[in-house]
Design a protein around this motif. Sequence first.
Motif, mmCIF file in Angstrom:
data_model
loop_
_atom_site.group_PDB
_atom_site.id
_atom_site.type_symbol
_atom_site.label_atom_id
_atom_site.label_comp_id
_atom_site.label_asym_id
_atom_site.label_seq_id
_atom_site.Cartn_x
_atom_site.Cartn_y
_atom_site.Cartn_z
ATOM 1 N N VAL A 191 0.843 -1.205 0.000
ATOM 2 C CA VAL A 191 0.000 0.000 0.000
ATOM 3 C C VAL A 191 0.881 1.260 0.000
ATOM 4 N N VAL A 192 1.917 1.239 0.815
ATOM 5 C CA VAL A 192 2.822 2.394 0.865
ATOM 6 C C VAL A 192 3.513 2.574 -0.493
ATOM 7 N N GLU A 193 3.812 1.472 -1.141
ATOM 8 C CA GLU A 193 4.436 1.530 -2.470
ATOM 9 C C GLU A 193 3.487 2.140 -3.499
ATOM 10 N N VAL A 194 2.222 1.747 -3.449
ATOM 11 C CA VAL A 194 1.229 2.307 -4.379
ATOM 12 C C VAL A 194 1.101 3.821 -4.139
ATOM 13 N N PHE A 195 1.060 4.216 -2.871
ATOM 14 C CA PHE A 195 0.975 5.644 -2.518
ATOM 15 C C PHE A 195 2.125 6.412 -3.185
ATOM 16 N N GLY A 196 3.350 5.911 -2.992
ATOM 17 C CA GLY A 196 4.535 6.615 -3.522
ATOM 18 C C GLY A 196 4.533 6.661 -5.040
ATOM 19 N N SER A 197 4.279 5.532 -5.687
ATOM 20 C CA SER A 197 4.363 5.542 -7.155
ATOM 21 C C SER A 197 3.215 6.340 -7.757
ATOM 22 N N SER A 198 2.057 6.321 -7.113
ATOM 23 C CA SER A 198 0.935 7.101 -7.594
ATOM 24 C C SER A 198 1.282 8.601 -7.571
ATOM 25 N N ILE A 199 1.806 9.044 -6.466
ATOM 26 C CA ILE A 199 2.154 10.468 -6.352
ATOM 27 C C ILE A 199 3.257 10.847 -7.335
ATOM 28 N N HIS A 200 4.324 10.032 -7.383
ATOM 29 C CA HIS A 200 5.459 10.410 -8.231
ATOM 30 C C HIS A 200 5.151 10.265 -9.719
ATOM 31 N N SER A 201 4.076 9.586 -10.054
ATOM 32 C CA SER A 201 3.709 9.477 -11.463
ATOM 33 C C SER A 201 2.449 10.309 -11.770
ATOM 34 N N LEU A 202 1.323 9.963 -11.140
ATOM 35 C CA LEU A 202 0.044 10.586 -11.526
ATOM 36 C C LEU A 202 -0.100 12.030 -11.050
ATOM 37 N N ALA A 203 0.540 12.361 -9.915
ATOM 38 C CA ALA A 203 0.432 13.734 -9.419
ATOM 39 C C ALA A 203 1.594 14.596 -9.928
ATOM 40 N N ALA A 204 2.558 13.967 -10.605
ATOM 41 C CA ALA A 204 3.774 14.683 -11.021
ATOM 42 C C ALA A 204 3.512 15.903 -11.914
ATOM 43 N N PRO A 205 2.512 15.858 -12.810
ATOM 44 C CA PRO A 205 2.311 17.056 -13.650
ATOM 45 C C PRO A 205 1.824 18.278 -12.867
ATOM 46 N N PHE A 206 1.365 18.076 -11.642
ATOM 47 C CA PHE A 206 0.695 19.160 -10.918
ATOM 48 C C PHE A 206 1.538 19.805 -9.819
ATOM 49 N N TYR A 207 2.640 19.175 -9.439
ATOM 50 C CA TYR A 207 3.449 19.655 -8.314
ATOM 51 C C TYR A 207 4.930 19.655 -8.707
ATOM 52 N N THR A 208 5.723 20.449 -7.981
ATOM 53 C CA THR A 208 7.162 20.477 -8.248
ATOM 54 C C THR A 208 7.814 19.218 -7.656
ATOM 55 N N ALA A 209 9.044 18.949 -8.081
ATOM 56 C CA ALA A 209 9.789 17.783 -7.567
ATOM 57 C C ALA A 209 9.937 17.886 -6.053
ATOM 58 N N GLU A 210 10.164 19.096 -5.558
ATOM 59 C CA GLU A 210 10.315 19.288 -4.108
ATOM 60 C C GLU A 210 9.008 18.953 -3.381
ATOM 61 N N GLN A 211 7.900 19.368 -3.954
ATOM 62 C CA GLN A 211 6.588 19.066 -3.330
ATOM 63 C C GLN A 211 6.310 17.566 -3.351
ATOM 64 N N LEU A 212 6.632 16.918 -4.467
ATOM 65 C CA LEU A 212 6.373 15.472 -4.574
ATOM 66 C C LEU A 212 7.205 14.701 -3.546
ATOM 67 N N SER A 213 8.473 15.099 -3.372
ATOM 68 C CA SER A 213 9.336 14.405 -2.401
ATOM 69 C C SER A 213 8.874 14.639 -0.975
ATOM 70 N N ALA A 214 8.343 15.831 -0.715
ATOM 71 C CA ALA A 214 7.847 16.120 0.640
ATOM 72 C C ALA A 214 6.583 15.318 0.923
ATOM 73 N N TRP A 215 5.754 15.137 -0.077
ATOM 74 C CA TRP A 215 4.479 14.415 0.060
ATOM 75 C C TRP A 215 4.737 12.906 0.179
ATOM 76 N N ALA A 216 5.631 12.412 -0.659
ATOM 77 C CA ALA A 216 5.927 10.969 -0.663
ATOM 78 C C ALA A 216 7.439 10.770 -0.670
ATOM 79 N N PRO A 217 8.071 10.820 0.517
ATOM 80 C CA PRO A 217 9.529 10.708 0.582
ATOM 81 C C PRO A 217 10.017 9.332 0.113
ATOM 82 N N THR A 218 11.239 9.282 -0.388
ATOM 83 C CA THR A 218 11.792 7.996 -0.886
ATOM 84 C C THR A 218 11.883 6.964 0.229
#
Length: 156
Positions: free
Chosen positions: A14-41
């Motif tokens: 589930v945590v993996e789905v959360f991370g990949s979803s954000i880093h892929s599907l939400a990527a067009p809408f947020y900066t790289a810094e925002q994506l990393s803060a939302w779903a850290p590696t």
Amino acid sequence: MNLRPYAPTDLLRVVEVFGSSIHSLAAPFYTAEQLSAWAPTAPDIAGWERRLEALHTVIAEQNDIIAGFASYEDDGHLDLLFTHPAFARRGVATRLYLQVESALRTAQVAKIFTEASLAARPFFENHGFQVDAEELVERRGVQLRRFAMHKKIRDA
Ligand SMILES: CC(C)(COP(=O)(O)OP(=O)(O)OC[C@H]1O[C@@H](n2cnc3c(N)ncnc32)[C@H](O)[C@@H]1OP(=O)(O)O)[C@@H](O)C(=O)NCCC(=O)NCCS
């Protein structure tokens, strides 16, 4: 596609789905810094375990692969809704959402409310939600735009 309740053995996937979803599907809408803060590696797995323990979570699964999940609370709060990028735009979130709505209707909840990301706002509008307010939420020192939204499912 099968819908079933979350089991503790699903935690890492589930945590993996959360991370990949954000880093892929939400990527067009947020900066790289925002994506990393939302779903850290390196996600806080113990924190996730505690968070999921307090929520009802529905898993969408196909051939043992988790295609998405939705988490909600008894008061109508839809806290999490994430689709694995490999399953995007194939109705996974719709199936999950309808299951959550049905459970909350059965529980006689009057409205469903959520905090939608920029990526998810069109999905919720499509399902009859209205925007109440635009919000800035802070994650690990970085601000992200989102929308408080609700849908009335029952006359009060
Ligand atoms: C938002 C999200 C959950 C939608 O998941 P999904 O399984 O792809 O959604 P569905 O296939 O059920 O989409 C149903 C409809 O919603 C709308 N929709 C979904 N994603 C959309 C997008 N990115 N842009 C515009 N409309 C969208 C469309 O009308 C779509 O129907 P269509 O594909 O026939 O046009 C998914 O994109 C996601 O996980 N995003 C990243 C994480 C996120 O922001 N989660 C929500 C946190 S609040």
